[in-house]
Design a protein around this motif. Structure first.
Motif, mmCIF file in Angstrom:
data_model
loop_
_atom_site.group_PDB
_atom_site.id
_atom_site.type_symbol
_atom_site.label_atom_id
_atom_site.label_comp_id
_atom_site.label_asym_id
_atom_site.label_seq_id
_atom_site.Cartn_x
_atom_site.Cartn_y
_atom_site.Cartn_z
ATOM 1 N N GLY A 41 -4.515 -1.556 6.850
ATOM 2 C CA GLY A 41 -5.131 -0.389 6.231
ATOM 3 C C GLY A 41 -4.862 0.905 6.958
ATOM 4 N N GLN A 42 -4.484 0.830 8.223
ATOM 5 C CA GLN A 42 -4.298 2.032 9.028
ATOM 6 C C GLN A 42 -2.824 2.323 9.311
ATOM 7 O OE1 GLN A 42 -8.481 1.017 11.396
ATOM 8 N NE2 GLN A 42 -6.900 2.121 12.512
ATOM 9 N N GLU A 43 -1.934 1.617 8.619
ATOM 10 C CA GLU A 43 -0.503 1.689 8.913
ATOM 11 C C GLU A 43 0.088 3.087 8.788
ATOM 12 O OE1 GLU A 43 -1.437 -2.350 6.969
ATOM 13 O OE2 GLU A 43 -1.897 -0.242 6.554
ATOM 14 N N GLY A 44 -0.461 3.896 7.890
ATOM 15 C CA GLY A 44 0.086 5.226 7.655
ATOM 16 C C GLY A 44 -0.016 6.144 8.853
ATOM 17 N N ILE A 45 -0.993 5.897 9.721
ATOM 18 C CA ILE A 45 -1.180 6.776 10.876
ATOM 19 C C ILE A 45 -0.088 6.536 11.904
ATOM 20 C CG2 ILE A 45 -2.761 7.503 12.682
ATOM 21 C CD1 ILE A 45 -5.052 6.456 10.911
ATOM 22 N N ALA A 46 0.086 5.287 12.313
ATOM 23 C CA ALA A 46 1.121 4.969 13.295
ATOM 24 C C ALA A 46 2.495 5.371 12.771
ATOM 25 C CB ALA A 46 1.099 3.487 13.629
ATOM 26 N N ASP A 203 -5.631 13.165 5.789
ATOM 27 C CA ASP A 203 -5.772 11.907 5.064
ATOM 28 C C ASP A 203 -4.885 10.864 5.743
ATOM 29 O OD1 ASP A 203 -5.901 9.793 3.307
ATOM 30 O OD2 ASP A 203 -4.940 10.833 1.635
ATOM 31 N N GLY A 204 -5.489 9.975 6.511
ATOM 32 C CA GLY A 204 -4.720 8.977 7.232
ATOM 33 C C GLY A 204 -4.145 7.888 6.358
ATOM 34 N N GLN A 205 -4.526 7.850 5.082
ATOM 35 C CA GLN A 205 -3.974 6.843 4.186
ATOM 36 C C GLN A 205 -2.637 7.263 3.586
ATOM 37 O OE1 GLN A 205 -6.085 4.978 5.707
ATOM 38 N NE2 GLN A 205 -6.119 3.624 3.927
ATOM 39 N N ASP A 206 -2.252 8.501 3.765
ATOM 40 C CA ASP A 206 -0.979 8.994 3.235
ATOM 41 C C ASP A 206 -0.009 9.179 4.397
ATOM 42 O OD1 ASP A 206 1.181 10.423 2.219
ATOM 43 O OD2 ASP A 206 -0.066 11.541 0.810
ATOM 44 N N PRO A 207 0.978 8.276 4.551
ATOM 45 C CA PRO A 207 1.899 8.367 5.687
ATOM 46 C C PRO A 207 2.638 9.692 5.765
ATOM 47 C CG PRO A 207 2.105 6.236 4.604
ATOM 48 C CD PRO A 207 1.244 7.085 3.722
ATOM 49 N N GLU A 208 3.003 10.260 4.621
ATOM 50 C CA GLU A 208 3.747 11.519 4.636
ATOM 51 C C GLU A 208 2.860 12.680 5.067
ATOM 52 O OE1 GLU A 208 6.729 14.436 4.170
ATOM 53 O OE2 GLU A 208 6.735 12.292 4.592
ATOM 54 N N VAL A 267 0.472 1.563 2.088
ATOM 55 C CA VAL A 267 1.730 0.925 1.687
ATOM 56 C C VAL A 267 2.052 1.271 0.237
ATOM 57 C CG1 VAL A 267 2.936 -1.267 1.408
ATOM 58 C CG2 VAL A 267 1.424 -0.922 3.372
ATOM 59 N N ARG A 268 1.046 1.209 -0.629
ATOM 60 C CA ARG A 268 1.278 1.553 -2.029
ATOM 61 C C ARG A 268 1.574 3.036 -2.187
ATOM 62 N NH1 ARG A 268 -1.635 4.076 -5.367
ATOM 63 N NH2 ARG A 268 -3.554 3.842 -4.147
ATOM 64 N N ILE A 269 0.822 3.884 -1.475
ATOM 65 C CA ILE A 269 1.008 5.331 -1.590
ATOM 66 C C ILE A 269 2.437 5.719 -1.221
ATOM 67 C CG2 ILE A 269 0.366 7.553 -0.543
ATOM 68 C CD1 ILE A 269 -2.531 6.431 -0.408
ATOM 69 N N GLN A 270 2.927 5.197 -0.103
ATOM 70 C CA GLN A 270 4.291 5.528 0.294
ATOM 71 C C GLN A 270 5.312 4.816 -0.582
ATOM 72 O OE1 GLN A 270 5.101 7.868 2.315
ATOM 73 N NE2 GLN A 270 7.313 7.548 2.197
ATOM 74 N N GLY A 271 5.005 3.607 -1.011
ATOM 75 C CA GLY A 271 5.936 2.858 -1.855
ATOM 76 C C GLY A 271 6.198 3.531 -3.190
ATOM 77 N N GLU A 272 5.205 4.245 -3.703
ATOM 78 C CA GLU A 272 5.380 4.921 -4.992
ATOM 79 C C GLU A 272 6.342 6.100 -4.901
ATOM 80 O OE1 GLU A 272 1.402 5.807 -6.189
ATOM 81 O OE2 GLU A 272 1.049 3.783 -7.006
ATOM 82 N N ARG A 273 6.749 6.482 -3.700
ATOM 83 C CA ARG A 273 7.722 7.564 -3.521
ATOM 84 C C ARG A 273 9.157 7.035 -3.577
ATOM 85 N NH1 ARG A 273 3.619 9.487 0.749
ATOM 86 N NH2 ARG A 273 2.571 11.186 -0.372
#
Length: 324
Positions: A41-46, A203-208, A267-273
């Motif tokens: 769940g926290q992957e976007g931050i790292a 927003d830590g859920q959005d990697p970008e 993962v889904r948020i970045q995958g949709e890009r």
């Protein structure tokens, strides 16, 4: 150089997600002894923060630190072997889940002491700068660390000495089972303001989104701007520690809250890009990488008890065995 490639950013969050899911399976199977703190769940931050770093930069993480090590570029096979306590691990199986390090890529270690990463990184970056190097550092910590004296002392020294440390608070809302609202008076960003350290909440859920904020902070720090803080609002999808799977300690987070938190999946948020083709290719590559990592880890030798005292002294001095 900073990495803005959306495919590579997706690969990082996907790798961390699947690595953690595989690791949880190995915990349940008894191959990883003692359990882990999943980063699910926290992957976007790292991923976002490490995409902003140069090769010579350094970081230190937390007890929930697998994502930091992987995002920095550590070998997943050697990382998994480390969790399994095998001699082929990043630290010969001696660091395990909470103390994995890879000095070759600037990972100074995960850390089980809450808030300790701030002191470690502030000192390390100060030393690098004294030697004339253009190094910046990242200290990852959770919301549970913001009341720890060691972290606040690191804020103070970094601000006084203009040490370019990016303090990254991974605010997942809970310190183990304690809600942040019941533990933190004022605000997390306000802690930084007390030391004149610029702070932003993202927003830590959005990697970008995390990557953009980290790049801006790193650029300013490299130009002499001193330390900065990012509070990344996130949500832990799984348990604090896999021990909870056995004891069913799951009533401190309401089910509807967990559902809302899991709905914003990095993962889904970045995958949709990505295009469907690119996403499928990355997913297949990650699965192949982790299939091999599991084989490597489980087929690697376990430590010889006769070597238990090896590395006890940094000088290489052999430790005495026995008593008397």
């Amino acid at each position: 150089m900073t990495d803005a490639d959306p495919v590579r950013l997706y690969r990082t969050v996907r790798l961390i997600r699947r690595f953690e899911e595989r690791a949880v399976e190995l915990v349940h199977g008894g191959q990883i002894v003692g359990g882990i703190h999943p980063y699910l769940g926290q992957e976007g931050i790292a991923a976002g923060v490490c995409a902003a770093l140069d090769a010579d930069d350094v970081l230190a993480g937390t007890h929930r630190g697998h994502g930091h090590v992987l995002a920095r570029g550590a070998d997943p096979a050697r990382m998994l072997a480390e969790l399994c306590g095998r001699v082929t691990g990043l630290n010969a199986g001696r660091g395990g889940s909470m103390h994995a390090a890879d000095l070759s890529i600037g990972v100074l270690g995960a850390n089980a002491i809450v808030g300790a990463s701030g002191a470690i990184i502030t000192g390390a970056v100060w030393a690098h700068r004294r030697r004339g190097r253009d190094t910046v550092g990242v200290s990852f910590f959770g919301d549970g660390a913001v009341n720890e004296g060691m972290l606040l002392e690191a804020f103070n020294l970094a601000a006084l000495w203009r040490v370019p440390v990016l303090f990254v608070c991974e605010n997942n809302g809970y310190a183990t089972t304690m809600p942040v609202a019941g533990a933190v008076a004022g605000s997390i960003a306000g802690r930084a303001a007390a030391f004149d350290i610029p702070a932003v909440q993202v927003d830590g859920q959005d990697p970008e989104t995390v990557r953009v904020a980290a790049c801006a902070a790193v650029d300013r720090m490299r130009a002499g701007g001193g330390p900065e803080l990012i509070e990344a609002r996130t949500y832990r999808f799984d348990v604090h520690h896999t021990f909870e799977h056995a004891v069913r300690l799951d009533d401190y987070r309401p089910p509807d809250e967990v559902s809302r938190g899991r709905a914003r999946d990095p993962v889904r948020i970045q995958g949709e890009r990505l295009t469907d083709t690119d996403r499928a290719a990355v997913d297949a590559e990650v699965e192949a990488t982790l299939d091999e990592a599991v084989r490597f880890a489980l087929n690697s030798p376990e430590p010889d008890p006769a070597d238990a005292l090896t590395y006890l002294y940094a000088s290489g001095l052999a430790a005495r065995t026995g008593g008397g």
